[in-house]
Scaffold this motif. Structure first.
Motif, PDB file in Angstrom:
ATOM      1  N   CYS A 240      39.128  31.662  39.963  1.00 47.38           N
ATOM      2  CA  CYS A 240      37.940  31.415  39.154  1.00 47.38           C
ATOM      3  C   CYS A 240      37.942  32.339  37.929  1.00 47.38           C
ATOM      4  O   CYS A 240      38.252  33.525  38.038  1.00 47.38           O
ATOM      5  N   CYS A 243      34.908  35.166  38.776  1.00 49.73           N
ATOM      6  CA  CYS A 243      34.991  36.149  39.859  1.00 49.73           C
ATOM      7  C   CYS A 243      36.405  36.308  40.425  1.00 49.73           C
ATOM      8  O   CYS A 243      36.663  37.189  41.242  1.00 49.73           O
ATOM      9  N   CYS A 280      34.622  26.872  41.545  1.00 52.11           N
ATOM     10  CA  CYS A 280      34.810  28.044  42.389  1.00 52.11           C
ATOM     11  C   CYS A 280      34.084  27.889  43.725  1.00 52.11           C
ATOM     12  O   CYS A 280      32.933  27.476  43.774  1.00 52.11           O
ATOM     13  N   GLU A 282      33.429  30.474  45.642  1.00 49.11           N
ATOM     14  CA  GLU A 282      32.603  31.680  45.829  1.00 49.11           C
ATOM     15  C   GLU A 282      31.320  31.570  45.012  1.00 49.11           C
ATOM     16  O   GLU A 282      30.216  31.732  45.531  1.00 49.11           O
ATOM     17  N   CYS A 283      31.455  31.296  43.684  1.00 50.30           N
ATOM     18  CA  CYS A 283      30.292  31.208  42.795  1.00 50.30           C
ATOM     19  C   CYS A 283      29.494  29.933  43.036  1.00 50.30           C
ATOM     20  O   CYS A 283      28.315  29.877  42.768  1.00 50.30           O
TER      21      CYS A 283
HETATM   22 ZN    ZN Z   1      33.896  32.406  41.045  1.00 47.40          ZN
END
Ligand code: ZN
Ligand code: ZN
Length: 285
Positions: A240, A243, A280, A282-283
């Motif tokens: 990403c 991040c 992403c 995670e995000c």
């Molecule tokens: Zn991310």
């Protein structure tokens, strides 16, 4: 031009004129000649209209076809292809075709395969009563350049008759009338004839696929020198941009050999090294 197969002859397992789409790439890229076996009935290995079911998976079927050509002719090199048409694997209500082509080398004992998704095939059907106007459908499927098949819509107990390769208005009208008469609901099923020599759009897809297959054949394995080194899979998780976490996008290609266990990874061809945040996990879980 790769010298590995220069001057060699490969048999094309077809009776539907596919050599016209396949031959030129094998000649210009690999210096090979192609020939078509006489009296090669590929329909015995399964038909599009399903009168004779194909055995096994698409890959089994295409390799069986290539091996049949090797058996019949005594040549060690053979090319075959199979197509499958239906709803698009990802997009609903869109028709798509999957074409699979193989090159079998019985001297080296290897099979090199390549596939292609045809996003815009000429593949459609319509049902109609005798004498009904289907001109909109005919325009949509590019008739008469693309030929059609007519059969009874609801055949009942009798084995339906398939009128194939219809490429004149007269032949189509006659086939529609007799199919309607044989159908229990008085309707005819008119569908595109997907055999390569009847469907120029499919022929173009095969030409493109043959181009990809010869590139794969020309690429040799860095470890064992066997032809047929190429992409066999992908690894996801392109970092990403925000991040650095793994995204759902492809990070790198995995290349493999058809002869040994050698594997390599290669960065994305488009040079992209990060993914937008929206991809992403995670995000944007
Ligand atoms: Zn991310
Ligand atoms: Zn190898």
């Amino acid at each position: 031009m790769s010298g590995l197969y220069a001057g060699r002859t490969a048999v094309v397992a077809t009776m539907h004129g596919k050599e016209k789409a396949i031959g030129p790439s094998f000649c210009s890229r690999l210096g090979m000649t192609t020939l078509v076996p006489e009296m090669f009935d590929t329909d015995l290995l399964g038909t599009f209209t399903g009168e004779i079911p194909r055995f096994g998976s698409m890959e089994d079927a295409v390799i069986a076809k290539a091996r049949a050509a090797i058996r019949i002719t005594g040549h060690a090199l053979s090319i075959a292809s199979e197509g499958s048409y239906g709803p698009h694997p990802q997009i609903p209500f869109i028709a798509a075709g999957i074409e699979l082509m193989v090159f079998v080398d019985d001297e080296r004992g290897i099979v090199i395969k390549e596939s292609l998704i045809d996003e815009a095939p000429v593949f459609a059907h319509v049902t109609a009563r005798d004498g009904e106007d289907i001109s909109a459908f005919l325009a949509q499927v590019g008739f008469p350049d693309h030929a059609l098949i007519a059969s009874p819509n609801k055949p009942g107990l009798i084995r339906p008759r398939f009128h194939k390769g219809l490429n004149t208005k007269g032949a189509l009208t006659a086939a529609m009338a007799s199919s309607c008469a044989e159908s229990t609901d008085g309707r005819v099923l008119v569908q595109t004839d997907m055999r390569a020599h009847m469907n120029p759009t499919r022929m173009q897809a095969l030409e493109k696929l043959a181009g990809r297959l010869v590139e794969r054949i020309a690429c040799t394995c860095p470890s064992c020198r066997s032809p047929g080194f190429g992409v066999v899979g992908v690894e996801k998780g392109l970092p990403c941009e925000y991040c650095g976490g793994p995204s759902v996008l492809v990070r790198q290609d995995i290349l493999g050999c058809v002869n040994c266990a050698h594997k390599e990874t290669r960065a994305r061809k488009d040079g992209m090294t990060t993914a937008e945040q929206r991809f992403c996990t995670e995000c944007n879980p």
